[in-house]
Design a protein around this motif. Structure first.
Motif, PDB file in Angstrom:
ATOM      1  N   LEU A  80       0.832  -1.205   0.000  1.00  0.00           N
ATOM      2  CA  LEU A  80       0.000   0.000   0.000  1.00  0.00           C
ATOM      3  C   LEU A  80       0.865   1.253   0.000  1.00  0.00           C
ATOM      4  CD1 LEU A  80      -2.837   1.273   0.238  1.00  0.00           C
ATOM      5  CD2 LEU A  80      -2.561   1.125   2.712  1.00  0.00           C
ATOM      6  N   HIS A  81       1.930   1.245   0.800  1.00  0.00           N
ATOM      7  CA  HIS A  81       2.833   2.404   0.818  1.00  0.00           C
ATOM      8  C   HIS A  81       3.504   2.585  -0.548  1.00  0.00           C
ATOM      9  CE1 HIS A  81       2.261   3.277   4.991  1.00  0.00           C
ATOM     10  NE2 HIS A  81       2.680   2.078   5.381  1.00  0.00           N
ATOM     11  N   GLU A  82       3.893   1.479  -1.163  1.00  0.00           N
ATOM     12  CA  GLU A  82       4.513   1.551  -2.493  1.00  0.00           C
ATOM     13  C   GLU A  82       3.510   2.088  -3.522  1.00  0.00           C
ATOM     14  OE1 GLU A  82       7.421   1.156  -5.502  1.00  0.00           O
ATOM     15  OE2 GLU A  82       7.506   1.322  -3.328  1.00  0.00           O
ATOM     16  N   ALA A  83       2.264   1.606  -3.452  1.00  0.00           N
ATOM     17  CA  ALA A  83       1.237   2.081  -4.389  1.00  0.00           C
ATOM     18  C   ALA A  83       0.975   3.569  -4.198  1.00  0.00           C
ATOM     19  CB  ALA A  83      -0.054   1.284  -4.196  1.00  0.00           C
ATOM     20  N   ARG A  84       0.936   4.009  -2.939  1.00  0.00           N
ATOM     21  CA  ARG A  84       0.728   5.439  -2.687  1.00  0.00           C
ATOM     22  C   ARG A  84       1.898   6.271  -3.231  1.00  0.00           C
ATOM     23  NH1 ARG A  84      -1.575   5.093   3.481  1.00  0.00           N
ATOM     24  NH2 ARG A  84      -3.710   4.558   2.926  1.00  0.00           N
ATOM     25  N   ARG A  85       3.119   5.757  -3.041  1.00  0.00           N
ATOM     26  CA  ARG A  85       4.296   6.461  -3.540  1.00  0.00           C
ATOM     27  C   ARG A  85       4.241   6.568  -5.063  1.00  0.00           C
ATOM     28  NH1 ARG A  85       8.962   5.742  -5.791  1.00  0.00           N
ATOM     29  NH2 ARG A  85       8.768   3.499  -6.027  1.00  0.00           N
ATOM     30  N   LEU A  86       3.860   5.468  -5.724  1.00  0.00           N
ATOM     31  CA  LEU A  86       3.766   5.487  -7.180  1.00  0.00           C
ATOM     32  C   LEU A  86       2.636   6.388  -7.655  1.00  0.00           C
ATOM     33  CD1 LEU A  86       4.431   1.727  -7.972  1.00  0.00           C
ATOM     34  CD2 LEU A  86       5.975   3.666  -8.346  1.00  0.00           C
ATOM     35  N   ASN A  87       1.514   6.397  -6.953  1.00  0.00           N
ATOM     36  CA  ASN A  87       0.408   7.294  -7.329  1.00  0.00           C
ATOM     37  C   ASN A  87       0.822   8.755  -7.219  1.00  0.00           C
ATOM     38  OD1 ASN A  87      -1.478   5.374  -8.040  1.00  0.00           O
ATOM     39  ND2 ASN A  87      -2.363   5.236  -5.999  1.00  0.00           N
ATOM     40  N   LEU A  88       1.569   9.081  -6.180  1.00  0.00           N
ATOM     41  CA  LEU A  88       2.069  10.457  -6.060  1.00  0.00           C
ATOM     42  C   LEU A  88       3.013  10.797  -7.209  1.00  0.00           C
ATOM     43  CD1 LEU A  88       2.724  10.797  -2.218  1.00  0.00           C
ATOM     44  CD2 LEU A  88       1.005  11.983  -3.581  1.00  0.00           C
ATOM     45  N   ARG A  89       3.859   9.841  -7.578  1.00  0.00           N
ATOM     46  CA  ARG A  89       4.791  10.065  -8.687  1.00  0.00           C
ATOM     47  C   ARG A  89       4.033  10.279 -10.000  1.00  0.00           C
ATOM     48  NH1 ARG A  89       9.029  12.466 -10.288  1.00  0.00           N
ATOM     49  NH2 ARG A  89      10.212  11.359 -11.858  1.00  0.00           N
ATOM     50  N   VAL A  90       2.990   9.456 -10.234  1.00  0.00           N
ATOM     51  CA  VAL A  90       2.170   9.615 -11.441  1.00  0.00           C
ATOM     52  C   VAL A  90       1.485  10.974 -11.437  1.00  0.00           C
ATOM     53  CG1 VAL A  90       0.090   8.771 -12.604  1.00  0.00           C
ATOM     54  CG2 VAL A  90       1.844   7.157 -11.854  1.00  0.00           C
ATOM     55  N   ALA A  91       0.997  11.394 -10.285  1.00  0.00           N
ATOM     56  CA  ALA A  91       0.341  12.708 -10.201  1.00  0.00           C
ATOM     57  C   ALA A  91       1.342  13.833 -10.509  1.00  0.00           C
ATOM     58  CB  ALA A  91      -0.269  12.894  -8.818  1.00  0.00           C
ATOM     59  N   GLU A  92       2.570  13.694  -9.988  1.00  0.00           N
ATOM     60  CA  GLU A  92       3.582  14.709 -10.269  1.00  0.00           C
ATOM     61  C   GLU A  92       3.911  14.756 -11.759  1.00  0.00           C
ATOM     62  OE1 GLU A  92       6.796  13.431  -7.818  1.00  0.00           O
ATOM     63  OE2 GLU A  92       5.957  14.313  -5.998  1.00  0.00           O
ATOM     64  N   LEU A  93       4.066  13.581 -12.365  1.00  0.00           N
ATOM     65  CA  LEU A  93       4.362  13.532 -13.805  1.00  0.00           C
ATOM     66  C   LEU A  93       3.201  14.066 -14.629  1.00  0.00           C
ATOM     67  CD1 LEU A  93       6.198  10.100 -14.046  1.00  0.00           C
ATOM     68  CD2 LEU A  93       7.205  12.386 -14.231  1.00  0.00           C
ATOM     69  N   THR A  94       1.984  13.763 -14.203  1.00  0.00           N
ATOM     70  CA  THR A  94       0.808  14.278 -14.911  1.00  0.00           C
ATOM     71  C   THR A  94       0.785  15.800 -14.856  1.00  0.00           C
ATOM     72  OG1 THR A  94      -0.416  12.282 -14.360  1.00  0.00           O
ATOM     73  CG2 THR A  94      -1.719  14.186 -15.016  1.00  0.00           C
ATOM     74  N   ASP A  95       1.087  16.350 -13.690  1.00  0.00           N
ATOM     75  CA  ASP A  95       1.128  17.802 -13.566  1.00  0.00           C
ATOM     76  C   ASP A  95       2.214  18.388 -14.464  1.00  0.00           C
ATOM     77  OD1 ASP A  95      -0.907  17.733 -11.725  1.00  0.00           O
ATOM     78  OD2 ASP A  95       0.408  17.920  -9.972  1.00  0.00           O
ATOM     79  N   LEU A  96       3.360  17.747 -14.486  1.00  0.00           N
ATOM     80  CA  LEU A  96       4.462  18.231 -15.314  1.00  0.00           C
ATOM     81  C   LEU A  96       4.095  18.195 -16.798  1.00  0.00           C
ATOM     82  CD1 LEU A  96       7.424  19.159 -15.484  1.00  0.00           C
ATOM     83  CD2 LEU A  96       8.040  16.736 -15.661  1.00  0.00           C
ATOM     84  N   VAL A  97       3.513  17.071 -17.233  1.00  0.00           N
ATOM     85  CA  VAL A  97       3.119  16.950 -18.642  1.00  0.00           C
ATOM     86  C   VAL A  97       2.034  17.966 -18.967  1.00  0.00           C
ATOM     87  CG1 VAL A  97       1.960  15.425 -20.297  1.00  0.00           C
ATOM     88  CG2 VAL A  97       3.830  14.554 -18.877  1.00  0.00           C
ATOM     89  N   THR A  98       1.103  18.145 -18.060  1.00  0.00           N
ATOM     90  CA  THR A  98       0.031  19.123 -18.298  1.00  0.00           C
ATOM     91  C   THR A  98       0.602  20.520 -18.463  1.00  0.00           C
ATOM     92  OG1 THR A  98      -1.484  17.782 -16.990  1.00  0.00           O
ATOM     93  CG2 THR A  98      -2.114  20.062 -17.346  1.00  0.00           C
ATOM     94  N   GLU A  99       1.572  20.874 -17.635  1.00  0.00           N
ATOM     95  CA  GLU A  99       2.179  22.202 -17.751  1.00  0.00           C
ATOM     96  C   GLU A  99       2.958  22.363 -19.054  1.00  0.00           C
ATOM     97  OE1 GLU A  99       4.538  23.034 -14.319  1.00  0.00           O
ATOM     98  OE2 GLU A  99       2.864  22.727 -12.953  1.00  0.00           O
ATOM     99  N   LEU A 100       3.557  21.268 -19.506  1.00  0.00           N
ATOM    100  CA  LEU A 100       4.341  21.368 -20.740  1.00  0.00           C
ATOM    101  C   LEU A 100       3.483  21.274 -21.994  1.00  0.00           C
ATOM    102  CD1 LEU A 100       7.407  19.138 -19.856  1.00  0.00           C
ATOM    103  CD2 LEU A 100       7.323  21.623 -19.982  1.00  0.00           C
ATOM    104  N   VAL A 101       2.471  20.445 -21.990  1.00  0.00           N
ATOM    105  CA  VAL A 101       1.699  20.185 -23.207  1.00  0.00           C
ATOM    106  C   VAL A 101       0.645  21.260 -23.444  1.00  0.00           C
ATOM    107  CG1 VAL A 101       0.057  18.571 -24.275  1.00  0.00           C
ATOM    108  CG2 VAL A 101       2.122  17.722 -23.159  1.00  0.00           C
ATOM    109  N   LEU A 102      -0.027  21.703 -22.446  1.00  0.00           N
ATOM    110  CA  LEU A 102      -1.090  22.688 -22.664  1.00  0.00           C
ATOM    111  C   LEU A 102      -0.592  23.985 -23.286  1.00  0.00           C
ATOM    112  CD1 LEU A 102      -3.553  22.233 -19.689  1.00  0.00           C
ATOM    113  CD2 LEU A 102      -3.836  21.575 -22.067  1.00  0.00           C
ATOM    114  N   PRO A 103       0.515  24.512 -22.860  1.00  0.00           N
ATOM    115  CA  PRO A 103       0.971  25.728 -23.567  1.00  0.00           C
ATOM    116  C   PRO A 103       1.339  25.440 -25.017  1.00  0.00           C
ATOM    117  CG  PRO A 103       2.010  25.567 -21.417  1.00  0.00           C
ATOM    118  CD  PRO A 103       1.258  24.298 -21.635  1.00  0.00           C
ATOM    119  N   LEU A 104       1.825  24.245 -25.322  1.00  0.00           N
ATOM    120  CA  LEU A 104       2.164  23.912 -26.698  1.00  0.00           C
ATOM    121  C   LEU A 104       0.918  23.770 -27.570  1.00  0.00           C
ATOM    122  CD1 LEU A 104       4.995  21.265 -26.190  1.00  0.00           C
ATOM    123  CD2 LEU A 104       5.230  23.642 -26.902  1.00  0.00           C
ATOM    124  N   HIS A 105      -0.173  23.479 -26.964  1.00  0.00           N
ATOM    125  CA  HIS A 105      -1.406  23.293 -27.711  1.00  0.00           C
ATOM    126  C   HIS A 105      -1.809  24.586 -28.434  1.00  0.00           C
ATOM    127  CE1 HIS A 105      -5.153  21.617 -28.907  1.00  0.00           C
ATOM    128  NE2 HIS A 105      -5.876  22.427 -28.160  1.00  0.00           N
TER     129      HIS A 105
END
Length: 122
Positions: A80-105
């Motif tokens: 469960l701790h590992e899954a939570r850590r990975l979910n946080l990492r996915v959320a961070e990457l999603t935020d990063l991609v969103t910040e990079l891709v939306l302005p390019l749109h």
């Protein structure tokens, strides 16, 4: 009065026989009923001991199962701790991609470059 299965003089002799027994062996009269009572009490105690042994076996089995479950709970907690850590990492990457891709749109992007991207992530 005598009963049909006792001899006629049996009741008359009972008193004197007891008096003689009382004089000769007083402990025998006291212990006369004790043997049967002690046997019955022993049987009841043996049954109680067997019941306690059975309950102890059941408790030992439940304790073993609890130990097994404790190990499984520890593994699940780690997962469960590992899954939570990975979910946080996915959320961070999603935020990063969103910040990079939306302005390019808003910019001019060649449609061929977008078509080369996979529609679904791995």
């Amino acid at each position: 009065m005598s009963t049909p299965h006792e001899p006629a003089g049996h009741n008359r002799l009972r008193g004197p026989v007891r008096a003689v027994r009382r004089v000769l062996a007083p402990a025998a009269l006291e212990l006369e009923g004790e043997a049967a009572r002690l046997l019955a009490e022993n049987a009841a105690l043996q049954a109680a001991v067997e019941d306690l042994r059975e309950r102890l076996r059941g408790a030992e089995e439940r304790l073993e199962r609890a130990d097994e479950l404790s190990g499984e709970v520890a593994e699940l907690r780690d997962g469960l701790h590992e899954a939570r850590r990975l979910n946080l990492r996915v959320a961070e990457l999603t935020d990063l991609v969103t910040e990079l891709v939306l302005p390019l749109h808003d910019r001019d992007i060649h449609p061929e470059a977008l078509q080369r991207l996979r529609p679904e992530p791995l």
